[in-house]
Design an enzyme around this catalytic site. Structure first.
Site, PDB file in Angstrom:
ATOM      1  N   HIS A 365       0.737  -0.689  -0.252  1.00 20.55           N
ATOM      2  CA  HIS A 365       0.031   0.044   0.076  1.00 20.55           C
ATOM      3  C   HIS A 365       1.154   1.138   0.105  1.00 20.55           C
ATOM      4  O   HIS A 365       0.202   2.103  -0.958  1.00 20.55           O
ATOM      5  CB  HIS A 365      -0.961   0.210   1.377  1.00 20.55           C
ATOM      6  CG  HIS A 365      -2.139   0.763   0.485  1.00 20.55           C
ATOM      7  ND1 HIS A 365      -3.219   0.520  -0.131  1.00 20.55           N
ATOM      8  CD2 HIS A 365      -2.566   1.461   1.880  1.00 20.55           C
ATOM      9  CE1 HIS A 365      -4.395   1.539   0.120  1.00 20.55           C
ATOM     10  NE2 HIS A 365      -3.343   2.126   0.954  1.00 20.55           N
ATOM     11  N   GLU A 606     -11.553  -8.991  -7.402  1.00 20.92           N
ATOM     12  CA  GLU A 606     -10.238  -8.662  -6.615  1.00 20.92           C
ATOM     13  C   GLU A 606      -9.841 -10.828  -6.012  1.00 20.92           C
ATOM     14  O   GLU A 606      -8.416 -10.601  -5.776  1.00 20.92           O
ATOM     15  CB  GLU A 606     -10.067  -8.109  -5.870  1.00 20.92           C
ATOM     16  CG  GLU A 606     -10.615  -6.273  -6.304  1.00 20.92           C
ATOM     17  CD  GLU A 606     -10.771  -5.720  -4.529  1.00 20.92           C
ATOM     18  OE1 GLU A 606      -9.401  -5.286  -4.235  1.00 20.92           O
ATOM     19  OE2 GLU A 606     -11.519  -5.762  -3.767  1.00 20.92           O
ATOM     20  N   ASP A 630      -4.698  -6.593  -6.252  1.00 18.00           N
ATOM     21  CA  ASP A 630      -5.225  -8.062  -5.532  1.00 18.00           C
ATOM     22  C   ASP A 630      -4.838  -9.551  -5.985  1.00 18.00           C
ATOM     23  O   ASP A 630      -5.281 -10.519  -6.145  1.00 18.00           O
ATOM     24  CB  ASP A 630      -6.116  -7.570  -4.662  1.00 18.00           C
ATOM     25  CG  ASP A 630      -6.100  -6.764  -3.739  1.00 18.00           C
ATOM     26  OD1 ASP A 630      -4.267  -7.651  -2.694  1.00 18.00           O
ATOM     27  OD2 ASP A 630      -6.861  -6.159  -2.511  1.00 18.00           O
ATOM     28  N   CYS A 677      -8.228  -0.389 -11.774  1.00 22.79           N
ATOM     29  CA  CYS A 677      -7.593   0.249 -11.528  1.00 22.79           C
ATOM     30  C   CYS A 677      -6.985  -0.088 -11.155  1.00 22.79           C
ATOM     31  O   CYS A 677      -6.100   0.475  -9.717  1.00 22.79           O
ATOM     32  CB  CYS A 677      -8.738   0.862 -10.058  1.00 22.79           C
ATOM     33  SG  CYS A 677      -9.470   0.179  -9.143  1.00 22.79           S
TER      34      CYS A 677
END
Length: 759
Positions: A365, A606, A630, A677
């Site tokens: 992240h 995901e 993911d 995305c």
């Protein structure tokens, strides 16, 4: 043997440099195995020879001098086979070669095991005896175990090399190179500033100071505070403890006397080390000594020493300047054991040039946020001795994942030329802002952005973003000490929606868990990526979910550009339940007099389970969005935060590409738009493939948007589909990547993936 192994590994881990590491190994192994000789031959890659680097039993003068070619001697044979070789009389083996001056002709029994770290052969660990005998299976098993345990330590010590302990001492070997993985492309050059976690002795950097008197005063003040705290705790527990247990607090106090720990720490400060560094060094030495003791009671005293060290460090950190008061140098390269999103805000934006993390991967992240900010980043530099590079000049290569400490003038100039080339390319892309992302044959490809920080808004609009494909709502939650109120959330969301209106803004509902914990809502799990995260958390806590949805809806009043996206869905029941709560929030607000519209609702694909339910989801929602980061992680069973397997996280893996193509086709069968995305959309080559697959929207970090637009404007849609047809049947990710690079180069877009990097 297990206890012996533990002690050896513990002592080796505490050794300060490669020479000490090797010396500890040969001495301790020779003693543990009761053999006449223990030696280590390390592979010199440049000379392509095995060099005797440490020995206990052979002629010490041969260390650093005696060597063998890669196919020479039994040592070379061990390396070639990459497995143990156990001989009762080595001299009779066909590969045997006697090295003059070592004195090994007296020894017959031979057992050599390869030292391998992450598939790389580092050298060979050898034991020998005068007797003609074969080492038994237990001895061989112990040596294999020992080699496997020590490989990582040796690799780390080798990588560290002759790096100086602190800036200002004798100049270190220049161009010391460390390998990591790219977190954000780009090059940064500047001084290293190490971010120290609170009360983490291991993370304290070594740093030279000039005002020794002031540093000693600071330490003594912290020492006095710790003494007061210990006495206070002792008094409060006096009635509950027996006399012998109360004496423990007296022992703690005595350990802090000037002729004990405190005296040693002050002596280190007088040598020029700052108080925190002196504390770390002294505590480390004592912990090592106690840990190696045979007596269990004395060994446990290492815990007491650590506790005292942490207490003193906490006081020193509290008495030091706040992060906001620290004067950061120009072109700061922020270094940490593990970068967190919160750290990115600690350094003034105008001074932050690069980010370097020992742990984590290019898809953690923190790395994703670094990309959104356009800060060159390297993650997973596991062999970097980060506590010893404070203040040293660093080159951070975000293209290759390399880090150079104390670079030579020639290397620095080479990278400054690359920075100049980068600036020229970026300047050439500025004119694209008002132009559409349209192929040479007229195919229009909408480009949106991923955001999470307030600063992302201006950057995104400046680069011509047509909407927000992913607004990470967890960021406002992560920078607070408690859950933000409905009003606080509404104000934050309003800024995003207003800035982009009438362009669409896609807000993902709270996505915590995995690598995104909240400090005030900790989630402790053995396997967090397969645990309680995303929609699972918010559906279990509807009070959190409803407050957030109400804040989003109120923020969108009068704008009508809100889209709500649900993360980590695995079944239609989660979608139905979420929609029910969203409808409840709409009804409540209308009853309260708010004029709110029913927002568009979508889901993120995901996990593999969602891939095969795309059409079922599409019948229930307004849009589909793919989170390729993911999805790649789960399809390949690779923890994207684990640097050990970072090389297995491959965006262009055939399974990933086929899954992405399948999702687009399935969504379109239900006439529902599908966007993506993940970071793959931010890669010019990946964007061309996704466009060919039929994705309706590509969403990416703002930094890469101009490059993606330039790539799309430089290719025809027919050429893109032809490229996809050729790539989708390939089975080698590396060859796929090479074909993408070649295609970009043939199109005259070769400067987009990365500039030429020196080896």
């Amino acid at each position: 043997m297990l206890e012996t192994l533990r002690k050896i590994v513990q002592e080796v881990n505490a050794a300060p440099d490669l020479e000490s590491v090797l010396d500890v190994i040969v001495r301790r192994v020779q003693r543990a195995m009761r053999t006449d000789v223990c030696s280590i031959y390390l592979l010199d890659q440049e000379r392509e020879r095995y060099v005797l680097m440490a020995t206990q039993g052979l002629n010490k003068k041969s260390v650093g001098q005696a060597s063998l070619s890669l196919d020479e001697g039994v040592v070379g044979h061990v390396g070639q086979r990459a497995e143990p070789i156990n001989l009762e009389d080595a001299a009779t083996h066909s590969s045997y070669t006697y090295i003059k001056g070592t004195g090994e002709h007296k020894f017959h029994a031979f057992l050599g095991v390869p030292i391998i770290h992450h598939r790389s052969l580092l050298g060979v660990l050898v034991i020998q005896q005068k007797a003609i005998r074969k080492f038994d299976e237990a001895e061989e098993a112990f040596m294999v175990t020992m080699s496997a345990q020590l490989a990582g330590v040796i690799a780390h010590a080798e990588a560290t090399g002759s790096l100086t302990q602190v800036a200002g001492q004798e100049k270190s070997e220049s161009d010391r190179k460390f390998e990591g993985v790219s977190g954000c492309i780009g090059v940064a050059i500047g001084p290293a500033v190490v971010m120290t976690p609170l009360a983490d002795l291991d993370g304290v950097p070594e740093r030279k100071i000039d005002d020794i008197k002031a540093e000693i005063t600071k330490f003594k003040q912290a020492l006095a505070q710790v003494r007061r705290d210990i006495k206070k705790v002792g008094r409060s527990l006096a009635k509950r403890l027996r006399s012998e247990e109360r004496e423990l607090f007296d022992v703690y106090i005595r350990m802090l006397d000037d002729n004990a720990l405190a005296g040693e720490i002050i002596a280190r400060i007088k040598e020029g080390q700052w108080a925190q560094g002196a504390l770390k060094l002294v505590i480390g030495e004592h912990v090592k000594q106690f840990s190696l003791m045979d007596d269990p009671y004395l060994r446990e005293r290492a815990t007491d020493i650590k506790d005292l060290g942490r207490r003193m460090l906490t006081c020193l950190q509290e008495s030091g300047p706040a992060l906001s008061e620290i004067v950061f140098p120009e072109n700061t390269i922020l270094v940490a054991d593990e970068l967190t999103p919160a750290m990115l805000g600690e350094v003034p934006t105008e001074k932050l040039m690069g980010l370097l993390s020992v742990n984590g991967s290019g898809n953690s992240h923190a790395a994703i946020l670094a990309r959104s900010m356009g800060i060159p980043t390297v993650m997973g530099a596991v062999d970097l001795p980060y506590t010893r590079i404070e203040g040293l000049p660093v080159i951070l290569d975000g293209y290759s994942g390399r880090v150079f400490v104390n670079p030579s003038d020639d290397l620095e100039q080479c990278y400054r030329d690359i920075i100049r080339e980068e600036n020229e390319v970026n300047a050439g892309l500025e004119g694209l802002k008002e132009l559409p992302a349209e192929t040479t044959d007229g195919y229009r490809m909408p480009l949106w952005v991923n955001t999470g920080l307030v600063t992302d808004v201006a950057r995104s609009l400046d680069r011509g973003a047509e909407g927000i494909g992913l607004y990470r709502t967890e960021i406002p939650f992560m920078i607070r000490d408690f859950f933000p109120s409905e009003y606080d959330q509404m104000e934050t969301y309003r800024r995003q929606l207003e800035a982009f209106a009438p362009r669409p803004v896609t807000m993902r509902t709270l996505d915590i868990g995995g690598d995104k914990p909240l400090p005030y809502f900790p989630i402790q799990e053995d396997n967090p990526f397969l645990g309680w995260r995303g929609i699972r958390v918010t559906l279990d806590h509807p009070e959190i979910f409803l407050v957030q949805i109400r804040a989003m809806l109120r923020a969108a009043e009068g704008l009508d550009n809100l889209r709500i996206m649900l993360p980590m869905v695995t079944n239609v029941q989660e979608v139905e339940e979420s929609k029910k709560l969203i409808n409840q929030a709409v009804d409540e607000l209308r009853e309260e007099g708010h004029v709110v519209n029913q927002p568009l609702i979508g889901v993120m694909i995901e996990v593999p389970a969602a891939v095969y339910q795309v059409r079922r989801f599409a019948r229930r929602v307004d849009f589909i969005s793919v989170g390729s980061n993911d999805l790649t992680q789960y399809l390949l069973a690779v923890d994207r935060n684990n640097p050990r397997v970072a090389g297995l996280y491959v965006s262009y893996h055939p399974a990933v590409l086929k899954a992405l193509q399948f999702i687009a086709r399935e969504a379109h069968k239900e006439n529902v738009s599908v966007s993506i995305c993940g970071e793959m959309a931010a890669d010019p080559g990946g964007a061309i493939l996704l466009m060919a697959m039929g994705y309706d929207v590509l969403s990416m970090n703002a930094t890469n948007l101009p490059k993606v637009k330039y790539a799309i404007r430089g290719v025809s849609f027919e050429r893109a589909k032809d490229l996809l047809d050729r790539i989708i049947v390939m089975d080698d990710p590396d060859k796929i990547h090479m074909m993408l690079r070649k295609t970009l180069k043939d199109l005259g877009l070769g400067q987009l993936p990365r500039p030429t990097i020196p080896d």
